[in-house]
Design a protein around this motif. Structure first.
Motif, PDB file in Angstrom:
ATOM      1  N   THR A 272       0.804  -1.228   0.000  1.00 21.60           N
ATOM      2  CA  THR A 272       0.000   0.000   0.000  1.00 21.60           C
ATOM      3  C   THR A 272       0.839   1.281   0.000  1.00 21.60           C
ATOM      4  O   THR A 272       0.355   2.327  -0.433  1.00 21.60           O
ATOM      5  CB  THR A 272      -0.933   0.029   1.228  1.00 21.60           C
ATOM      6  OG1 THR A 272      -0.149  -0.128   2.419  1.00 21.60           O
ATOM      7  CG2 THR A 272      -1.955  -1.098   1.141  1.00 21.60           C
ATOM      8  N   HIS A 273       2.073   1.248   0.505  1.00 21.15           N
ATOM      9  CA  HIS A 273       2.859   2.479   0.522  1.00 21.15           C
ATOM     10  C   HIS A 273       3.480   2.742  -0.848  1.00 21.15           C
ATOM     11  O   HIS A 273       3.453   1.898  -1.739  1.00 21.15           O
ATOM     12  CB  HIS A 273       3.916   2.458   1.634  1.00 21.15           C
ATOM     13  CG  HIS A 273       5.031   1.465   1.434  1.00 21.15           C
ATOM     14  ND1 HIS A 273       5.809   1.395   0.307  1.00 21.15           N
ATOM     15  CD2 HIS A 273       5.510   0.496   2.273  1.00 21.15           C
ATOM     16  CE1 HIS A 273       6.713   0.463   0.436  1.00 21.15           C
ATOM     17  NE2 HIS A 273       6.547  -0.125   1.601  1.00 21.15           N
ATOM     18  N   LYS A 274       4.064   3.922  -0.988  1.00 18.25           N
ATOM     19  CA  LYS A 274       4.677   4.319  -2.256  1.00 18.25           C
ATOM     20  C   LYS A 274       6.198   4.289  -2.189  1.00 18.25           C
ATOM     21  O   LYS A 274       6.894   5.179  -2.665  1.00 18.25           O
ATOM     22  CB  LYS A 274       4.198   5.717  -2.657  1.00 18.25           C
ATOM     23  CG  LYS A 274       2.725   5.747  -3.056  1.00 18.25           C
ATOM     24  CD  LYS A 274       2.353   7.090  -3.654  1.00 18.25           C
ATOM     25  CE  LYS A 274       0.913   7.079  -4.154  1.00 18.25           C
ATOM     26  NZ  LYS A 274       0.532   8.374  -4.789  1.00 18.25           N
ATOM     27  N   GLY A 275       6.699   3.257  -1.565  1.00 12.72           N
ATOM     28  CA  GLY A 275       8.141   3.030  -1.565  1.00 12.72           C
ATOM     29  C   GLY A 275       8.845   3.391  -0.286  1.00 12.72           C
ATOM     30  O   GLY A 275       9.984   2.983  -0.075  1.00 12.72           O
ATOM     31  N   PHE A 276       8.179   4.167   0.602  1.00  8.01           N
ATOM     32  CA  PHE A 276       8.852   4.637   1.801  1.00  8.01           C
ATOM     33  C   PHE A 276       7.946   4.466   3.015  1.00  8.01           C
ATOM     34  O   PHE A 276       6.731   4.596   2.916  1.00  8.01           O
ATOM     35  CB  PHE A 276       9.250   6.108   1.666  1.00  8.01           C
ATOM     36  CG  PHE A 276      10.025   6.404   0.417  1.00  8.01           C
ATOM     37  CD1 PHE A 276      11.372   6.100   0.332  1.00  8.01           C
ATOM     38  CD2 PHE A 276       9.398   6.960  -0.694  1.00  8.01           C
ATOM     39  CE1 PHE A 276      12.093   6.357  -0.817  1.00  8.01           C
ATOM     40  CE2 PHE A 276      10.107   7.217  -1.852  1.00  8.01           C
ATOM     41  CZ  PHE A 276      11.459   6.910  -1.914  1.00  8.01           C
ATOM     42  N   ASN A 277       8.564   4.217   4.160  1.00  7.38           N
ATOM     43  CA  ASN A 277       7.849   4.092   5.422  1.00  7.38           C
ATOM     44  C   ASN A 277       8.367   5.190   6.349  1.00  7.38           C
ATOM     45  O   ASN A 277       9.410   5.045   6.985  1.00  7.38           O
ATOM     46  CB  ASN A 277       8.091   2.704   6.033  1.00  7.38           C
ATOM     47  CG  ASN A 277       7.239   2.462   7.272  1.00  7.38           C
ATOM     48  OD1 ASN A 277       6.809   3.392   7.941  1.00  7.38           O
ATOM     49  ND2 ASN A 277       6.996   1.199   7.573  1.00  7.38           N
ATOM     50  N   GLU A 278       7.657   6.312   6.403  1.00  6.96           N
ATOM     51  CA  GLU A 278       8.138   7.454   7.181  1.00  6.96           C
ATOM     52  C   GLU A 278       8.185   7.142   8.669  1.00  6.96           C
ATOM     53  O   GLU A 278       9.049   7.663   9.383  1.00  6.96           O
ATOM     54  CB  GLU A 278       7.258   8.674   6.919  1.00  6.96           C
ATOM     55  CG  GLU A 278       7.445   9.270   5.527  1.00  6.96           C
ATOM     56  CD  GLU A 278       6.791  10.624   5.379  1.00  6.96           C
ATOM     57  OE1 GLU A 278       6.013  11.005   6.281  1.00  6.96           O
ATOM     58  OE2 GLU A 278       7.059  11.308   4.378  1.00  6.96           O
ATOM     59  N   LYS A 279       7.277   6.282   9.156  1.00  8.12           N
ATOM     60  CA  LYS A 279       7.331   5.910  10.559  1.00  8.12           C
ATOM     61  C   LYS A 279       8.630   5.180  10.861  1.00  8.12           C
ATOM     62  O   LYS A 279       9.286   5.434  11.884  1.00  8.12           O
ATOM     63  CB  LYS A 279       6.137   5.026  10.913  1.00  8.12           C
ATOM     64  CG  LYS A 279       6.058   4.660  12.389  1.00  8.12           C
ATOM     65  CD  LYS A 279       4.920   3.703  12.668  1.00  8.12           C
ATOM     66  CE  LYS A 279       3.583   4.363  12.464  1.00  8.12           C
ATOM     67  NZ  LYS A 279       2.463   3.454  12.839  1.00  8.12           N
ATOM     68  N   ALA A 280       9.051   4.298   9.972  1.00  8.27           N
ATOM     69  CA  ALA A 280      10.319   3.588  10.150  1.00  8.27           C
ATOM     70  C   ALA A 280      11.497   4.552  10.080  1.00  8.27           C
ATOM     71  O   ALA A 280      12.480   4.402  10.809  1.00  8.27           O
ATOM     72  CB  ALA A 280      10.461   2.503   9.085  1.00  8.27           C
ATOM     73  N   PHE A 281      11.410   5.557   9.211  1.00 12.69           N
ATOM     74  CA  PHE A 281      12.467   6.565   9.140  1.00 12.69           C
ATOM     75  C   PHE A 281      12.612   7.284  10.479  1.00 12.69           C
ATOM     76  O   PHE A 281      13.729   7.508  10.967  1.00 12.69           O
ATOM     77  CB  PHE A 281      12.149   7.586   8.045  1.00 12.69           C
ATOM     78  CG  PHE A 281      12.746   7.253   6.712  1.00 12.69           C
ATOM     79  CD1 PHE A 281      11.981   6.692   5.712  1.00 12.69           C
ATOM     80  CD2 PHE A 281      14.084   7.499   6.466  1.00 12.69           C
ATOM     81  CE1 PHE A 281      12.527   6.383   4.484  1.00 12.69           C
ATOM     82  CE2 PHE A 281      14.643   7.199   5.238  1.00 12.69           C
ATOM     83  CZ  PHE A 281      13.856   6.637   4.235  1.00 12.69           C
ATOM     84  N   ARG A 282      11.483   7.663  11.072  1.00 15.68           N
ATOM     85  CA  ARG A 282      11.540   8.389  12.338  1.00 15.68           C
ATOM     86  C   ARG A 282      12.129   7.524  13.453  1.00 15.68           C
ATOM     87  O   ARG A 282      12.952   7.997  14.254  1.00 15.68           O
ATOM     88  CB  ARG A 282      10.142   8.891  12.719  1.00 15.68           C
ATOM     89  CG  ARG A 282       9.633  10.016  11.820  1.00 15.68           C
ATOM     90  CD  ARG A 282       8.378  10.644  12.384  1.00 15.68           C
ATOM     91  NE  ARG A 282       7.227   9.774  12.280  1.00 15.68           N
ATOM     92  CZ  ARG A 282       6.410   9.747  11.220  1.00 15.68           C
ATOM     93  NH1 ARG A 282       6.636  10.549  10.192  1.00 15.68           N
ATOM     94  NH2 ARG A 282       5.370   8.938  11.197  1.00 15.68           N
TER      95      ARG A 282
END
Length: 739
Positions: A467-477
């Motif tokens: 479902t995401h568009k290539g990135f997981n911002e929660k994981a980045f944080r």
């Protein structure tokens, strides 16, 4: 005018006249005694340099040559037990009268002839250590008192600018650097034939390392109004310091560097500095940046710097220019009461092709030559409070408007839609070519892979992949917060899309440019829908490493369990998901009878199984989730090393209470060490202290007293209860992170 007013006026006049006469008498006396006062001042300065900085300051002669000008000859400065720092043949200095009357020393004229300034470094010692020692003392002394950074910045800039004279004439001044490390000496010389400021015009001729190059500084300088506009360039060749390449492997070239100071002001408690800088034809080469030269045609910045009582930064009115595009940065660093970092970068909607044209040549090799249409807008926002790292804020993204790829660059980003060749690497050497497609007998279509395997890998690696568009911002944080707290890189945030791009499209060089290129390609593939998600996941499962020279789920299922991917059960699927980050250690998790070791592995099964059960991907059970049903095929069990006594002692620990698998699980979730080409042979087994002591001292371990054993049991029970509570909390956190 009344009589009283006339009387007051006469008194005031006489008072001013008296003050003037007293001042004139004082000035006359000082003028007659100025040579003596100069000698006294120089004597004090020499003693202070010796006492405070351990500097041997010598001046051959000093005398006044005008009302406010002094000439010196034969000046030398030698730090104690260090090489000479300064030797000057003749210096003449003139000061401005009005600032001097106000207690400020501002130069009006400076003439310098025949001199040398050198910095000598021998390993960790330099002849400018006295400056570093002073900084250390100053930083220690300010711990007990509050320092206003705006005051510090204003005083520093005032001190610096006031020493730039209206009229400058420098001839034959040699700046030298000698850097010796490990018996290797690198030398740098910049000889000033002349440097002149005359009627605000600046001109100079500098010789680099003899006749290696001729540099020039030209432009305008107006010290009175604090306005400067200067350019640095070379005759017939780029600006370059080969010292950087030989010492730091950094090749840096540029045609012209420009710097401009427009305004310096103090307003509303903030000290502000407005300026600009630019570079033309910049060329960079460093192993950490890219594998080839990186060329920047034009880069510039209009910068508005602000300094407050406890913060410093770059205002959002600043503009950064790169090629054909521009963006507005904002940077703020706050020192107290806690250290805080804030970075923003925003652009307006810009022509997409202009952005791609502005990428530095050599930085993103696979995208060179790409043609696109439409518009793009970039936004970045980052905020971190050192006291609350888990509350970090991070958002970054490109916003497209009618964006389309008209022609691919050097690499076809849609090649995963068809069969393609994947070449894994071991220690920078290719292992073998693997066809990811029906031509390979071990290739397995996604529909022919066990749902348990597909779900287990997604749950572990990137549950929102579909479902995401290539990135997981929660994981980045979470990655940023973890790495900040650990003060080192311990957890990444790669998604399946990013892992695929890294392995399929990019070279093996681990450089900063490759990471940024990876992010760009992921965005292009995902937002352009160049490759369907199912095909991306299918390719991923058919090319990742699952053991030494074991690539793809077809080889892995047959190698470990003698099965096809469709026959894998829940336990086997969770195990294969478990070994993805460290595939070469897969065999080490088995016992000689083919069963799985309890240590670490069971905790991972519990976490993944519970998450899958809560999402309806498998039936809930007591917590084993197929752990006891996993059996290594018989033909492979002979490769499992027998368990020695140390390992037996380790396995006797109640590892469910130790919870070892949770840490490993989170490392994997956020990709702290995920490169598929890395040979990970680390042994994470924990050895009992008694065995360690016996092997170290050569004597048998002693038996603890009975009361000590009882205390240890009590501590173990408390530890188990604490671990149980922590495990419940980690389960909640893991589900939240994976949702």
């Amino acid at each position: 005018m009344t009589a009283g007013q006339r009387k007051a006026l006469r008194i005031t006049g006489w008072a001013l006249l008296g003050l003037f006469l007293l001042g004139a008498i004082g000035a006359g006396y000082a003028y007659t005694k100025r040579e003596e006062l100069l000698r006294v001042a120089l004597d004090r300065g020499t003693k202070k340099a010796k006492r405070d900085y351990k500097l041997d300051l010598k001046i051959g002669s000093a005398k006044f040559t005008g009302l406010s000008s002094v000439a010196f000859t034969d000046i030398s400065i030698v730090p104690e037990q260090r090489d000479s720092l300064v030797r000057l043949n003749r210096v003449e200095v003139g000061v401005r009268l009005w600032p001097m009357l106000l207690g400020q020393i501002a130069l009006s004229d400076l003439t310098l002839e025949n001199g040398m300034v050198q910095v000598v470094r021998r390993d960790s010692l330099t002849n400018i250590d006295f400056i570093l020692r002073r900084k250390k003392r100053d930083s220690t002394s300010t711990e007990t008192r509050r320092v206003n950074l705006a005051d510090v910045a204003e005083n520093l800039i005032d001190e610096l600018l006031s020493k730039i004279p209206n009229n400058l004439n420098v001839r034959n001044l040699d700046f030298r650097l000698a850097d010796t490390q490990k018996d290797t000496t690198q030398r740098l010389s910049l000889f000033t034939e002349q440097a002149i400021i005359d009627n605000q015009d600046v001109s100079s001729t500098l010789r680099l390392n003899g006749n290696e190059a001729t540099w020039h500084i030209s432009g305008t300088a107006d010290p009175a109004d604090r306005e400067y506009n200067l350019a640095l360039y070379a005759d017939g060749k780029p600006l370059e310091l080969k010292y950087l390449e030989s010492r730091y492997k950094l090749k840096l070239q540029a045609d012209t560097l420009r710097a401009e100071l427009k305004d310096v002001d103090r307003s509303g408690g903030e000290f502000r500095l407005e300026g600009a800088g630019s570079v033309r034809n910049l060329r960079i080469n460093h192993p950490a940046v890219a594998r080839t030269d990186v060329f920047v045609d034009r880069a510039a910045m209009d910068a508005n710097v602000f300094v407050g009582e406890n913060y410093v930064g770059i205002d959002s009115s600043s503009v950064v220019y790169l090629g054909e595009v521009s963006a507005r940065p904002f940077v703020k660093y706050t020192l107290s009461p806690t250290k805080q970092y804030e970075v923003q970068l925003h652009s307006d909607m810009m022509n997409a092709q202009a952005l791609f044209n502005s990428f530095p040549q050599g930085l993103f090799e696979s995208l060179e030559g790409m043609q696109v249409s439409g518009k793009l807008k970039y936004d970045l926002a980052f905020q971190l409070d050192e006291a609350l790292p888990d509350s970090v804020k991070f958002n970054s993204g490109l916003t497209p408007e009618n964006f389309k790829i008209l022609r691919m660059g050097r690499v076809d980003l849609g090649k995963m839609n068809n069969s393609f060749v994947f070449t894994p690497y071991e220690k920078e050497k290719p292992v073998r070519d693997i066809i990811v497609g029906p031509e390979n007998p071990d290739f397995t279509p996604l529909s022919a892979i066990s749902p348990d395997l597909r779900n287990a890998v997604l749950t572990s690696e990137d549950y929102n992949f579909m479902t995401h568009k290539g990135f997981n911002e929660k994981a980045f944080r979470v990655s940023i917060a973890t790495n900040f707290k650990e003060k080192k890189f311990k957890r990444g945030a790669s998604t399946i899309s990013m892992q695929l791009v890294k392995n399929v499209y990019l070279n093996r060089n681990k450089t900063l440019s490759r990471k940024v290129e990876e992010i760009l390609i992921v965005w292009l593939i995902e937002n352009g829908r160049l490759v369907p998600k199912d095909r991306m996941y299918e390719a991923y499962l058919n090319l990742i490493e699952w053991g030494r020279n074991i690539y793809g789920i077809g080889e892995a299922a047959r190698y470990y369990f003698g099965k096809t991917p469709a026959e894998l059960n829940l336990g086997e699927s969770i195990f294969l998901a478990f070994v993805i980050p460290s595939p070469k250690r897969a065999i080490s998790w088995f016992n000689p009878d083919g069963s799985l070791q309890t240590r670490n592995v069971r905790g991972y099964f519990r976490i993944i199984g519970r998450i899958m059960a809560r999402r309806g991907l498998t039936a809930p059970d007591s917590g084993a989730y197929g752990f006891y049903n996993v059996r290594l095929r018989e033909g492979l069990r002979q490769q499992v090393a027998p368990i020695d006594s140390i390992q037996t002692d380790s396995l006797m620990i109640d590892n469910e209470d130790e919870g070892g698998g949770i840490d490993d699980f989170f490392k994997r979730l956020f990709n702290g060490n995920r490169d598929k080409d890395k040979d990970d042979d680390d042994d994470n087994s924990v050895q009992p202290q008694s065995d360690k002591s016996s092997r170290t001292t050569g004597t048998p371990a002693t038996t603890a007293p009975s009361d000590t054993v009882k205390t240890r049991k009590q501590l173990r029970q408390e530890r188990r209860e604490r671990k149980r509570r922590e495990r419940e909390e980690q389960d909640k956190q893991s589900e939240g992170l994976l949702n």
